[in-house]
Design an enzyme around this catalytic site. Structure first.
Site, PDB file in Angstrom:
ATOM      1  N   GLU A   2      26.442  17.995   9.412  1.00 32.89           N
ATOM      2  CA  GLU A   2      26.146  16.565   9.540  1.00 32.89           C
ATOM      3  C   GLU A   2      24.656  16.322   9.733  1.00 32.89           C
ATOM      4  OE1 GLU A   2      29.615  14.493  11.909  1.00 32.89           O
ATOM      5  OE2 GLU A   2      29.347  16.542  12.569  1.00 32.89           O
ATOM      6  N   HIS A  58      35.013  11.967  -9.932  1.00 36.46           N
ATOM      7  CA  HIS A  58      35.383  10.758  -9.162  1.00 36.46           C
ATOM      8  C   HIS A  58      36.112  11.139  -7.872  1.00 36.46           C
ATOM      9  CE1 HIS A  58      34.605   8.575 -12.996  1.00 36.46           C
ATOM     10  NE2 HIS A  58      35.196   9.635 -13.521  1.00 36.46           N
ATOM     11  N   LYS A  78      38.841  19.281  19.273  1.00 39.35           N
ATOM     12  CA  LYS A  78      37.888  19.111  18.171  1.00 39.35           C
ATOM     13  C   LYS A  78      36.968  20.313  17.939  1.00 39.35           C
ATOM     14  CE  LYS A  78      37.060  15.910  15.981  1.00 39.35           C
ATOM     15  NZ  LYS A  78      36.338  14.672  16.267  1.00 39.35           N
ATOM     16  N   SER A 119      34.024  18.384  21.226  1.00 39.14           N
ATOM     17  CA  SER A 119      33.943  17.001  21.666  1.00 39.14           C
ATOM     18  C   SER A 119      34.114  16.972  23.178  1.00 39.14           C
ATOM     19  CB  SER A 119      35.049  16.186  20.995  1.00 39.14           C
ATOM     20  OG  SER A 119      35.388  15.067  21.786  1.00 39.14           O
TER      21      SER A 119
END
Ligand code: ARG
Length: 467
Positions: A290, A156, A283, A277
């Site tokens: 992704e 979970h 970043k 970024s």
């Protein structure tokens, strides 16, 4: 010359002609089309349709087409070709004249596309098996390197129990070993030769189907011409197997994204596979992961698309089946692109074992082990569970771990608690009690690594024997 112009008095509408042409994408089947044509030509010779000279001319012409395709990509720019079958006929006629038209004797494009796709998938599977084996090697190498490093396992997405990092990585090894098995199954089932099936009812010339099958490395001829010309199960099977590979890769990618976040801090993103970024200078983004997670969409879409195209199709060949090609090509290209990058990422990424261990040491992940301590002293497990639950509650109030409770406090819950209880709370003891096959006890994991290595080697041997 068209492959079917005779009965028509009007020219085909040019927009329709362009729109229905498949050559733009089925040109990638050319080498398989040529190989199948060689086998068919030899069978025609044996059936007395071609003389030795004619066979020689056709074989030389087919070889020339292969050479031209290999040496110039412009050769494959052909607006007129309706599909790869038409292209070969047209080029062969340009090279050797009218005898080229004898090659189509007794056969139909319906069987040609069926064999081209089977050959294409067979080659694709062999390549993917190599990529999968390399990926499995990387996972196994990471598991070996991790030695006795510990991390939290989650259920979970809440901290559950400590496990060896190697044990966690072996979970992915299992998934991809199953994927490899599915590809092997798919290959074995599709390895039958549809040549000689004709348009639907079987070839109109007594061709030696077994000889053609053997020449092309198939285990035998397909059993029914109606099925052979309309079957795309093997495409659907493969692409569904690919969808599972994509799905497994996306689960891996998602975990690496989570683990590389500041909040987890388990993995350091490799700069060479990350991007920055344009706005936020600090970043470092996990784009490779992704995009991996994102690309699963197109493979699942391909699997869906194939089933939607074929659902409800009457027997036998229908032109709808042309629509099975692009999803297949895209799914294979997507997975073939992903696997080497996933391998490279994993080789370069660094695990922060210190941080993982720190996390594994907190959060009551020894609670089940603590309850097991009581079970070994005769306490019924449901009561042990209840008592350790109360102990956890007490710790939460006091702001300590289970080892922060005194023996007196513990004995109020159950008099069987003794000084040896504290040892069972240590990570190493918690790991050690999971001493079953498939569990995370270090000796078991070491055995599992050895077995996984053997299974990967067997897989590699099998796919080399096939290829
Ligand atoms: N391009 C076609 C396909 O992919 C080849 C078979 C055409 N057969 C036909 N009867 N028109 O399905």
């Amino acid at each position: 010359m068209k492959m079917w112009g005779g009965r028509f008095r009007q020219a085909t509408n040019p927009d329709f002609q362009r729109w229905q042409s498949s050559f733009e994408f089925d040109r990638r089947l050319l080498s398989h089309e040529l190989a199948a044509s060689v086998a068919h030509a030899r069978a025609l010779k044996n059936a007395g349709i071609l003389s030795s000279e004619e066979l020689g001319a056709i074989l030389a012409g087919l070889e020339q087409i292969a050479d031209k395709a290999a040496s110039s990509s412009a050769f494959l720019e052909d607006e007129e070709a309706e599909d790869v079958h038409h292209f070969v006929q047209k080029q062969l006629a340009l090279l050797i004249g009218e005898v080229a038209y004898k090659l189509h004797s007794g056969r139909s494009r319906n069987e040609q596309i069926a064999i081209d796709l089977r050959l294409y998938i067979r080659t694709g599977i062999d390549q993917l098996q190599n990529d999968l084996a390399a990926w499995l090697d990387v996972l196994l190498e990471c598991a070996t390197q991790a030695q006795n490093a510990v991390m939290p396992a989650y259920t979970h997405l809440q901290r559950a129990e400590p496990v060896l990092v190697a044990h966690y990585l072996l979970a992915y090894v299992e998934m991809f070993l199953r994927d490899s098995g599915r590809l092997a199954d798919c290959r074995a089932r599709l390895n039958l030769c549809p040549l000689g099936s004709g348009a639907v009812a079987g070839a109109t010339i007594p061709l030696d189907r077994r000889a053609m099958a053997t020449a092309l490395g198939f285990s035998g001829p397909t059993a029914n011409s109606i099925d052979a010309t309309s079957d795309r199960d093997f495409v659907i099977e493969l692409v569904n197997a690919l969808a599972l590979i994509a799905l497994h890769l996306s689960r891996w990618a998602e975990e690496m994204i989570l683990f590389s976040s500041e909040e987890f801090g388990f993995v350091r993103l490799p700069e060479v596979y990350s991007t920055g970024s344009s706005a936020m200078p600090q970043k470092k983004n996990p784009d490779l992961l992704e995009l991996t997670r994102g690309k699963v969409a197109r493979v699942i879409a391909a699997a869906n698309s194939l089933m939607i195209v074929t659902k409800g199709l009457p027997l036998a060949y229908n032109k709808d089946l042309q629509e099975t090609q692009e999803p297949l090509f895209d799914a294979i290209a997507t997975i073939a692109g992903l696997l080497p990058l996933a391998s490279a990422w994993m080789k370069t990424a660094e695990f922060n074992y210190g941080r993982m261990r720190e996390t594994a040491d907190s959060g009551f992940m020894n609670a089940w082990a603590a309850a097991t301590y009581l079970v070994h002293r005769g306490v019924p497990s449901a009561l042990a569970h209840e008592q350790i639950g109360i102990a956890v509650q007490l710790c939460l109030e006091k702001g300590c771990g289970l080892d922060g409770l005194s023996l007196e406090q513990l004995r109020l819950l159950n008099p069987v608690f003794d000084t040896d209880f504290y040892a069972c709370l240590q990570i190493d003891s918690v790991l050690a009690i999971h001493d079953v096959a498939g569990g995370t006890a270090p000796d078991r994991v070491r055995q599992a690594i050895v077995q996984a290595r053997q299974r990967i080697a067997a897989l590699r041997e099998e796919s080399h024997a096939n290829a």
